[in-house]
Design an enzyme around this catalytic site. Structure first.
Site, PDB file in Angstrom:
ATOM      1  N   THR A  26       6.986  -2.688  -2.130  1.00 53.36           N
ATOM      2  CA  THR A  26       8.131  -2.295  -1.291  1.00 53.36           C
ATOM      3  C   THR A  26       8.740  -1.022  -1.870  1.00 53.36           C
ATOM      4  O   THR A  26       9.028  -0.063  -1.146  1.00 53.36           O
ATOM      5  CB  THR A  26       9.170  -3.438  -1.248  1.00 53.36           C
ATOM      6  N   ASN A 106      -2.011  -7.543   6.475  1.00 57.36           N
ATOM      7  CA  ASN A 106      -1.689  -8.720   5.672  1.00 57.36           C
ATOM      8  C   ASN A 106      -1.706 -10.023   6.467  1.00 57.36           C
ATOM      9  O   ASN A 106      -1.739 -11.089   5.889  1.00 57.36           O
ATOM     10  CB  ASN A 106      -0.325  -8.553   4.977  1.00 57.36           C
ATOM     11  N   GLN A 134      -3.124  -5.255   0.417  1.00 59.58           N
ATOM     12  CA  GLN A 134      -4.041  -6.363   0.714  1.00 59.58           C
ATOM     13  C   GLN A 134      -5.494  -6.004   0.434  1.00 59.58           C
ATOM     14  O   GLN A 134      -6.350  -6.881   0.437  1.00 59.58           O
ATOM     15  CB  GLN A 134      -3.885  -6.784   2.176  1.00 59.58           C
ATOM     16  N   HIS A 156       1.245  -8.880  -7.461  1.00 58.32           N
ATOM     17  CA  HIS A 156       1.085 -10.310  -7.148  1.00 58.32           C
ATOM     18  C   HIS A 156       0.126 -10.570  -5.994  1.00 58.32           C
ATOM     19  O   HIS A 156      -0.157 -11.719  -5.676  1.00 58.32           O
ATOM     20  CB  HIS A 156       2.445 -10.999  -6.943  1.00 58.32           C
ATOM     21  N   THR A 192      13.495   1.091 -17.501  1.00 55.60           N
ATOM     22  CA  THR A 192      12.579   0.457 -18.449  1.00 55.60           C
ATOM     23  C   THR A 192      11.501  -0.312 -17.691  1.00 55.60           C
ATOM     24  O   THR A 192      11.797  -1.018 -16.730  1.00 55.60           O
ATOM     25  CB  THR A 192      13.366  -0.494 -19.379  1.00 55.60           C
ATOM     26  N   CYS A 280       5.650 -13.275   3.421  1.00 53.81           N
ATOM     27  CA  CYS A 280       7.040 -12.903   3.131  1.00 53.81           C
ATOM     28  C   CYS A 280       7.987 -13.255   4.264  1.00 53.81           C
ATOM     29  O   CYS A 280       9.186 -13.117   4.130  1.00 53.81           O
ATOM     30  CB  CYS A 280       7.151 -11.434   2.749  1.00 53.81           C
TER      31      CYS A 280
HETATM   32  C1  PLP Z   1       0.725  -5.120   3.198  1.00 56.71           C
HETATM   33  C2  PLP Z   1       1.892  -5.338   2.296  1.00 56.71           C
HETATM   34  N1  PLP Z   1       2.658  -4.302   1.944  1.00 56.71           N
HETATM   35  C3  PLP Z   1       3.707  -4.445   1.123  1.00 56.71           C
HETATM   36  C4  PLP Z   1       4.043  -5.665   0.598  1.00 56.71           C
HETATM   37  C5  PLP Z   1       5.247  -5.758  -0.291  1.00 56.71           C
HETATM   38  O1  PLP Z   1       4.882  -5.891  -1.626  1.00 56.71           O
HETATM   39  P1  PLP Z   1       5.943  -6.361  -2.725  1.00 56.71           P
HETATM   40  O2  PLP Z   1       6.225  -7.783  -2.440  1.00 56.71           O
HETATM   41  O3  PLP Z   1       5.249  -6.127  -4.025  1.00 56.71           O
HETATM   42  O4  PLP Z   1       7.158  -5.514  -2.614  1.00 56.71           O
HETATM   43  C6  PLP Z   1       3.250  -6.786   0.941  1.00 56.71           C
HETATM   44  C7  PLP Z   1       3.493  -8.137   0.463  1.00 56.71           C
HETATM   45  O5  PLP Z   1       4.322  -8.726   0.089  1.00 56.71           O
HETATM   46  C8  PLP Z   1       2.162  -6.616   1.818  1.00 56.71           C
HETATM   47  O6  PLP Z   1       1.400  -7.655   2.177  1.00 56.71           O
END
Ligand code: PLP
Length: 343
Positions: A26, A106, A134, A156, A192, A280
């Site tokens: 993000t 995703n 992904q 993750h 940091t 999410c």
């Molecule tokens: C395609 C995609 N972009 C961005 C993200 C956001 O990543 P993060 O949770 O590390 O901010 C995700 C998943 O959560 C995702 O599946």
């Protein structure tokens, strides 16, 4: 930090200086989009192109930039999740500053033709960013062969722990920090570093040799799972089944006559961590915007199930899952019928 950066650069096929650690994808997406907006403001090349099925960290950021004057073209996809190519080519112009297109979706696992997108965009003089969250570990990604300008990654989604991510920044690409502060990350991202998260990310990248054979195995397993489900449960359609390329591990389906949230909870009780759309947005009762954009009805989107496998998933586990799904779907459909009779 140094060792992890090297392992990740080896995994992704780029140079260590081209990687910037962040707090997740993000942040990576926000950084690139906002940097390019700032840099292109008041220039003749100030338009953005993206797809309608991007992750909210791209879509909502661009929507926010629109309130600040950005011009954004959102390209549609068809029912198989494939990018509408003629719409994309029409939007591309000497005014395009950045094309931001994900590699793998995703929710459906459908892959966009990134090579073709990069070539067309560069021919029009535009820079290209890809949300590759992904794709990492699920399709071979060798950045130095791809000619991409920017990419975003998340730890993750790659067998590591939450709270770390990466920006890939081709050496010559314009950049501006989102988070200013200390001189960490060559002054490209202040604050940091999340050393533990980064360490784990690097350890996951060491598994490189494991990826390719697992992908082939998973693809076979996914095809087996889909054909078994199609033959044993009526009223199922696989979303994106006719797309040119999909991730090997992801399967998205519509199971008619069953409410996705209820199915998800029943499967959760049996210890299967599946979802109705993006992980999410779990807990959000609204149907997936990605599926609606693909042209599925609200009812279809509300009856959708996304199943993803991992490098360790076995055929035995898949067969157990199929048996559980058959039993659960038939129970829920039976309850629906009962409800109809008595309602
Ligand atoms: C395609 C995609 N972009 C961005 C993200 C956001 O990543 P993060 O949770 O590390 O901010 C995700 C998943 O959560 C995702 O599946």
């Amino acid at each position: 930090l140094r060792e992890s950066r090297q392992k990740l650069a080896d995994f992704l096929g780029c140079s260590v200086t081209e990687l910037v650690f962040t707090g997740g994808a993000t942040e990576s997406n926000n950084t690139i989009l906002r940097a390019l907006f700032q840099g292109s403001k008041n220039t003749a090349r100030n338009e953005f192109i993206t797809s309608k099925v991007e992750h909210p960290s791209v879509l909502k950021t661009l929507q926010d930039l629109e309130t600040q004057g950005a011009v954004v073209h959102y390209i549609s996809v068809d029912r198989d999740g494939e990018l509408n190519w003629s719409e994309f080519m029409e939007a591309l112009s000497p005014r395009t500053c950045l094309v931001s297109m994900m590699f793998a979706n995703n929710e459906t696992g459908v892959l966009f033709p990134l090579k073709k997108i990069i070539k067309a965009s560069h021919e029009a003089g535009a820079l290209v960013h890809s949300d590759m969250v992904q794709a990492m570990g699920k399709v071979p990604v060798i950045l130095q062969d791809m000619d991409l300008d920017y990419a975003s990654f998340s730890a993750h989604k790659f067998y590591s722990i939450k709270g770390s991510g990466l920006i890939y920044l081709k050496r010559s690409s314009p950049f501006r920090s989102l988070i200013t502060g200390g001189n960490q990350e060559r002054s490209r991202r202040g604050g940091t570093e999340n050393t533990l998260g980064i360490l784990a990310y690097g350890v996951a990248a060491e598994e490189k040799n494991r990826v390719q054979p697992e992908l082939e195995r998973l693809e076979t397993l996914r095809d087996l799972m889909e054909s078994e489900i199609l033959s044993k449960i009526s009223g199922v359609t696989i979303t994106g089944a006719n797309s040119k390329r999909r991730l090997a591990n992801t399967s998205s389906m519509v199971i008619s006559g069953v409410d996705g949230e209820t199915l998800l909870m029943s499967l959760d009780l049996k210890n299967y961590a599946v979802s109705t759309g993006a992980a999410c947005s779990s807990g959000n009762p609204e149907p997936s915007p990605v599926l609606l954009t693909m042209g599925l009805s609200r009812l279809e989107a509300q009856s959708s199930l996304r199943v993803s496998m991992g490098w360790d998933t076995t055929e035995v586990e898949i067969n157990q899952f199929i048996a559980t799904l058959i039993e659960t779907v038939s129970r829920l459909r039976g309850l629906n019928q009962e409800g109809l009779k008595h309602g």
